[in-house]
Design an enzyme around this catalytic site. Structure first.
Site, PDB file in Angstrom:
ATOM      1  CG  ASN A   9      -1.715   1.239   1.403  1.00 45.81           C
ATOM      2  OD1 ASN A   9      -1.764   2.066   0.487  1.00 45.81           O
ATOM      3  ND2 ASN A   9      -2.366   1.401   2.555  1.00 45.81           N
ATOM      4  CE  LYS A  11      -0.148   3.246   4.775  1.00 42.93           C
ATOM      5  NZ  LYS A  11      -0.031   3.350   6.227  1.00 42.93           N
ATOM      6  CG  HIS A  95      -5.705   2.053   5.332  1.00 45.65           C
ATOM      7  ND1 HIS A  95      -5.228   2.988   6.228  1.00 45.65           N
ATOM      8  CD2 HIS A  95      -4.708   1.153   5.166  1.00 45.65           C
ATOM      9  CE1 HIS A  95      -3.992   2.648   6.573  1.00 45.65           C
ATOM     10  NE2 HIS A  95      -3.656   1.545   5.946  1.00 45.65           N
ATOM     11  CD  GLU A  97      -2.812   5.599   6.772  1.00 45.52           C
ATOM     12  OE1 GLU A  97      -2.832   5.601   5.524  1.00 45.52           O
ATOM     13  OE2 GLU A  97      -1.892   5.065   7.429  1.00 45.52           O
ATOM     14  CD  GLU A 167      -3.233  -2.175   7.484  1.00 43.95           C
ATOM     15  OE1 GLU A 167      -2.205  -2.486   6.879  1.00 43.95           O
ATOM     16  OE2 GLU A 167      -3.808  -1.079   7.333  1.00 43.95           O
ATOM     17  N   GLY A 173       2.959   2.613  10.785  1.00 47.34           N
ATOM     18  CA  GLY A 173       3.913   3.709  10.583  1.00 47.34           C
ATOM     19  C   GLY A 173       4.639   4.124  11.849  1.00 47.34           C
ATOM     20  CB  SER A 213       5.721  -1.498  11.968  1.00 45.90           C
ATOM     21  OG  SER A 213       5.352  -0.164  12.203  1.00 45.90           O
TER      22      SER A 213
END
Ligand code: 13P
Length: 251
Positions: A9, A11, A95, A97, A167, A173, A213
Protein backbone atom coordinates in the site's frame (compact mmCIF):
# COMPACT_ATOMS: atom_id res chain seq x y z
CA UNK A 1 -4.67 -24.09 0.87
CA UNK A 2 -4.61 -20.34 1.57
CA UNK A 3 -2.10 -18.75 -0.77
CA UNK A 4 -0.01 -16.10 0.93
CA UNK A 5 -0.81 -12.61 -0.34
CA UNK A 6 1.64 -9.73 0.09
CA UNK A 7 0.30 -6.32 -0.94
CA UNK A 8 2.10 -2.98 -1.01
CA UNK A 9 0.00 0.00 0.00
CA UNK A 10 1.97 2.95 -1.29
CA UNK A 11 -0.46 5.43 0.30
CA UNK A 12 0.09 9.04 -0.93
CA UNK A 13 3.60 8.38 -2.19
CA UNK A 14 5.35 8.10 -5.56
CA UNK A 15 5.11 10.34 -8.58
CA UNK A 16 4.79 8.56 -11.90
CA UNK A 17 8.57 8.67 -12.42
CA UNK A 18 9.16 7.26 -8.94
CA UNK A 19 6.55 4.57 -9.50
CA UNK A 20 8.29 3.50 -12.71
CA UNK A 21 11.59 3.14 -10.92
CA UNK A 22 10.04 1.12 -8.05
CA UNK A 23 8.14 -1.22 -10.39
CA UNK A 24 11.25 -1.78 -12.50
CA UNK A 25 12.99 -2.96 -9.32
CA UNK A 26 10.10 -5.20 -8.31
CA UNK A 27 9.81 -6.77 -11.75
CA UNK A 28 13.44 -7.84 -11.74
CA UNK A 29 12.74 -10.27 -8.87
CA UNK A 30 8.98 -10.79 -8.74
CA UNK A 31 7.70 -10.75 -12.31
CA UNK A 32 7.24 -14.53 -12.37
CA UNK A 33 6.39 -15.07 -8.71
CA UNK A 34 3.40 -17.39 -8.43
CA UNK A 35 3.93 -19.11 -5.06
CA UNK A 36 3.06 -15.91 -3.25
CA UNK A 37 0.39 -13.59 -4.65
CA UNK A 38 2.02 -10.18 -5.06
CA UNK A 39 -0.09 -7.01 -5.29
CA UNK A 40 0.93 -3.36 -5.57
CA UNK A 41 -1.47 -0.51 -4.78
CA UNK A 42 -0.12 2.76 -6.20
CA UNK A 43 -1.92 6.11 -5.94
CA UNK A 44 -4.57 6.65 -8.64
CA UNK A 45 -2.31 8.95 -10.67
CA UNK A 46 0.22 6.17 -11.26
CA UNK A 47 -2.26 3.35 -11.93
CA UNK A 48 -2.23 3.54 -15.71
CA UNK A 49 1.56 3.57 -15.94
CA UNK A 50 1.98 0.75 -13.43
CA UNK A 51 -0.78 -1.25 -15.08
CA UNK A 52 1.04 -1.09 -18.42
CA UNK A 53 4.30 -2.13 -16.76
CA UNK A 54 2.71 -5.13 -15.02
CA UNK A 55 0.86 -6.43 -18.07
CA UNK A 56 3.40 -9.18 -18.79
CA UNK A 57 3.97 -10.19 -15.16
CA UNK A 58 2.30 -12.15 -12.35
CA UNK A 59 2.19 -9.05 -10.14
CA UNK A 60 -1.38 -7.86 -9.63
CA UNK A 61 -2.62 -4.31 -9.49
CA UNK A 62 -4.63 -2.87 -6.62
CA UNK A 63 -5.80 0.58 -5.57
CA UNK A 64 -6.46 2.29 -2.27
CA UNK A 65 -10.13 3.29 -2.39
CA UNK A 66 -13.20 3.15 -4.63
CA UNK A 67 -16.57 4.88 -4.80
CA UNK A 68 -19.61 2.95 -3.64
CA UNK A 69 -21.54 4.44 -6.60
CA UNK A 70 -21.53 3.55 -10.30
CA UNK A 71 -21.09 6.98 -11.92
CA UNK A 72 -22.40 10.52 -11.84
CA UNK A 73 -22.03 13.64 -9.73
CA UNK A 74 -19.53 12.49 -7.08
CA UNK A 75 -16.72 15.02 -7.28
CA UNK A 76 -13.32 13.57 -6.49
CA UNK A 77 -14.43 9.94 -6.57
CA UNK A 78 -13.24 7.03 -8.73
CA UNK A 79 -15.62 4.31 -9.96
CA UNK A 80 -15.26 0.55 -10.43
CA UNK A 81 -15.57 1.00 -14.22
CA UNK A 82 -12.59 3.36 -14.28
CA UNK A 83 -10.53 0.95 -12.18
CA UNK A 84 -11.40 -2.12 -14.19
CA UNK A 85 -10.48 -0.32 -17.38
CA UNK A 86 -6.94 -0.18 -15.91
CA UNK A 87 -6.99 -3.88 -14.97
CA UNK A 88 -7.14 -3.19 -11.25
CA UNK A 89 -7.95 -6.44 -9.38
CA UNK A 90 -7.80 -5.51 -5.70
CA UNK A 91 -9.26 -2.55 -3.82
CA UNK A 92 -8.15 -1.61 -0.31
CA UNK A 93 -11.30 -0.54 1.56
CA UNK A 94 -11.79 0.89 5.04
CA UNK A 95 -8.13 1.57 5.74
CA UNK A 96 -7.76 3.11 9.21
CA UNK A 97 -6.46 6.33 7.64
CA UNK A 98 -9.71 6.64 5.68
CA UNK A 99 -11.78 5.72 8.72
CA UNK A 100 -9.91 8.23 10.86
CA UNK A 101 -9.20 11.24 8.61
CA UNK A 102 -12.16 10.95 6.22
CA UNK A 103 -14.71 9.55 8.64
CA UNK A 104 -15.48 6.42 6.64
CA UNK A 105 -17.84 4.30 8.67
CA UNK A 106 -18.53 0.56 8.55
CA UNK A 107 -21.76 1.41 6.71
CA UNK A 108 -19.85 3.01 3.84
CA UNK A 109 -17.10 0.42 3.85
CA UNK A 110 -19.79 -2.25 3.58
CA UNK A 111 -21.42 -0.46 0.63
CA UNK A 112 -18.07 -0.30 -1.12
CA UNK A 113 -17.29 -3.96 -0.39
CA UNK A 114 -20.64 -4.98 -1.89
CA UNK A 115 -20.07 -2.84 -4.95
CA UNK A 116 -16.55 -4.24 -5.44
CA UNK A 117 -17.80 -7.83 -5.22
CA UNK A 118 -20.73 -7.13 -7.55
CA UNK A 119 -18.23 -5.82 -10.12
CA UNK A 120 -15.63 -8.60 -9.70
CA UNK A 121 -13.06 -6.53 -7.86
CA UNK A 122 -11.50 -8.12 -4.79
CA UNK A 123 -11.79 -6.05 -1.64
CA UNK A 124 -8.99 -5.94 0.94
CA UNK A 125 -11.06 -4.94 3.95
CA UNK A 126 -9.07 -3.30 6.75
CA UNK A 127 -9.91 -3.50 10.44
CA UNK A 128 -7.94 -2.76 13.58
CA UNK A 129 -8.06 -1.23 17.02
CA UNK A 130 -6.50 2.01 18.23
CA UNK A 131 -4.04 2.12 21.11
CA UNK A 132 -6.71 3.42 23.48
CA UNK A 133 -8.97 0.48 22.56
CA UNK A 134 -6.20 -2.03 23.26
CA UNK A 135 -5.25 -0.38 26.54
CA UNK A 136 -8.89 -0.41 27.64
CA UNK A 137 -9.15 -4.13 26.83
CA UNK A 138 -11.54 -3.43 23.95
CA UNK A 139 -9.56 -4.89 21.05
CA UNK A 140 -11.97 -7.76 20.39
CA UNK A 141 -15.06 -5.60 20.78
CA UNK A 142 -13.78 -2.98 18.31
CA UNK A 143 -12.48 -5.49 15.76
CA UNK A 144 -15.65 -7.57 15.93
CA UNK A 145 -17.86 -4.53 15.29
CA UNK A 146 -15.70 -3.57 12.27
CA UNK A 147 -15.70 -7.10 10.85
CA UNK A 148 -19.45 -7.58 11.27
CA UNK A 149 -20.26 -4.08 10.02
CA UNK A 150 -17.89 -3.97 7.04
CA UNK A 151 -18.76 -7.49 5.87
CA UNK A 152 -22.48 -7.50 6.63
CA UNK A 153 -24.80 -9.32 4.21
CA UNK A 154 -22.04 -10.84 2.08
CA UNK A 155 -22.99 -14.39 1.06
CA UNK A 156 -20.60 -17.18 2.09
CA UNK A 157 -19.54 -18.02 -1.47
CA UNK A 158 -18.38 -14.44 -2.09
CA UNK A 159 -15.85 -14.68 0.74
CA UNK A 160 -13.51 -16.46 -1.67
CA UNK A 161 -12.94 -13.05 -3.24
CA UNK A 162 -12.48 -11.19 0.04
CA UNK A 163 -9.22 -10.49 1.87
CA UNK A 164 -9.29 -9.06 5.39
CA UNK A 165 -6.34 -7.02 6.67
CA UNK A 166 -5.85 -6.77 10.41
CA UNK A 167 -3.96 -3.55 11.01
CA UNK A 168 -3.65 -2.48 14.63
CA UNK A 169 -3.66 1.32 14.28
CA UNK A 170 -0.97 1.73 16.94
CA UNK A 171 1.42 -0.33 14.79
CA UNK A 172 0.92 1.59 11.53
CA UNK A 173 3.91 3.71 10.58
CA UNK A 174 5.12 3.72 14.18
CA UNK A 175 7.80 1.04 14.00
CA UNK A 176 5.85 -0.82 16.70
CA UNK A 177 4.84 -4.21 15.34
CA UNK A 178 2.31 -6.37 17.08
CA UNK A 179 4.15 -9.42 18.38
CA UNK A 180 3.43 -12.53 16.36
CA UNK A 181 1.41 -13.85 19.34
CA UNK A 182 -0.67 -10.66 19.57
CA UNK A 183 -1.33 -10.70 15.84
CA UNK A 184 -2.11 -14.44 15.71
CA UNK A 185 -4.58 -14.05 18.57
CA UNK A 186 -6.59 -11.39 16.73
CA UNK A 187 -6.36 -13.20 13.39
CA UNK A 188 -7.79 -16.36 14.96
CA UNK A 189 -10.48 -14.24 16.60
CA UNK A 190 -11.41 -12.67 13.22
CA UNK A 191 -11.59 -16.11 11.59
CA UNK A 192 -13.92 -17.20 14.41
CA UNK A 193 -16.25 -14.26 13.73
CA UNK A 194 -16.36 -15.12 10.03
CA UNK A 195 -17.13 -18.74 10.95
CA UNK A 196 -20.02 -17.50 13.02
CA UNK A 197 -21.23 -15.22 10.20
CA UNK A 198 -20.94 -17.49 7.17
CA UNK A 199 -19.75 -20.92 8.25
CA UNK A 200 -16.66 -23.12 8.45
CA UNK A 201 -15.79 -23.40 4.81
CA UNK A 202 -15.76 -19.68 4.06
CA UNK A 203 -13.83 -18.98 7.27
CA UNK A 204 -11.22 -21.65 6.53
CA UNK A 205 -10.62 -20.25 3.04
CA UNK A 206 -10.50 -16.57 4.00
CA UNK A 207 -7.10 -14.91 3.76
CA UNK A 208 -6.27 -12.53 6.60
CA UNK A 209 -3.28 -10.23 6.16
CA UNK A 210 -1.36 -8.51 8.92
CA UNK A 211 -0.40 -4.84 8.49
CA UNK A 212 1.54 -2.48 10.74
CA UNK A 213 5.30 -1.93 10.55
CA UNK A 214 5.83 -5.24 8.77
CA UNK A 215 9.37 -5.34 7.41
CA UNK A 216 12.01 -7.83 6.27
CA UNK A 217 13.19 -8.37 9.86
CA UNK A 218 9.82 -9.46 11.26
CA UNK A 219 7.96 -10.78 8.19
CA UNK A 220 8.95 -14.43 8.46
CA UNK A 221 7.94 -14.74 12.10
CA UNK A 222 4.57 -13.07 11.47
CA UNK A 223 3.87 -15.05 8.30
CA UNK A 224 4.63 -18.34 10.02
CA UNK A 225 1.62 -17.95 12.33
CA UNK A 226 -1.23 -20.31 11.44
CA UNK A 227 -3.86 -17.61 10.85
CA UNK A 228 -1.63 -14.97 9.22
CA UNK A 229 -1.97 -15.41 5.47
CA UNK A 230 -0.09 -12.41 4.20
CA UNK A 231 0.87 -8.81 4.76
CA UNK A 232 -0.37 -5.36 3.85
CA UNK A 233 2.80 -3.33 3.75
CA UNK A 234 3.05 0.46 3.97
CA UNK A 235 6.48 2.03 4.47
CA UNK A 236 8.50 -1.04 3.53
CA UNK A 237 6.65 -1.36 0.20
CA UNK A 238 8.15 1.92 -1.02
CA UNK A 239 11.57 0.36 -1.39
CA UNK A 240 11.98 -2.46 -3.91
CA UNK A 241 14.51 -4.46 -1.89
CA UNK A 242 12.48 -4.35 1.33
CA UNK A 243 9.27 -5.37 -0.42
CA UNK A 244 11.02 -8.19 -2.30
CA UNK A 245 12.49 -9.49 0.99
CA UNK A 246 9.04 -9.54 2.59
CA UNK A 247 7.60 -11.43 -0.38
CA UNK A 248 10.46 -13.94 -0.12
CA UNK A 249 9.73 -14.37 3.60
CA UNK A 250 6.31 -15.62 2.51
CA UNK A 251 7.66 -18.32 0.19
P1 13P B 1 3.26 0.57 7.67
O1 13P B 1 3.78 -0.72 7.09
O2 13P B 1 3.96 1.79 7.16
O3 13P B 1 3.20 0.51 9.17
O4 13P B 1 1.74 0.73 7.16
C1 13P B 1 0.87 -0.32 7.29
C2 13P B 1 -0.37 0.01 6.54
O5 13P B 1 -1.12 0.88 6.92
C3 13P B 1 -0.63 -0.72 5.29
O6 13P B 1 -1.91 -0.48 4.83
Amino acid sequence: MRKTIIAGNWKMNKTIAEAVSLVEGLKRELADCVDVEVVVCPPFTALKTVSDMLADTQIKLGCQNMSSEDDGAYTGEISHTMLKELFVRYVILGHSERRDYYKETDFWVNRKVKKALEKNLRPIVCVGEKLKDREAGNTEKVVEAQVRGSLADIPAEQFEEVVVAYEPVWAIGTGKTATSEQAQEVHAFIRGIIRDMVGDQAAAGLRIQYGGSMKPANAKELLSQPDIDGGLIGGASLDANSFISIVKAGL
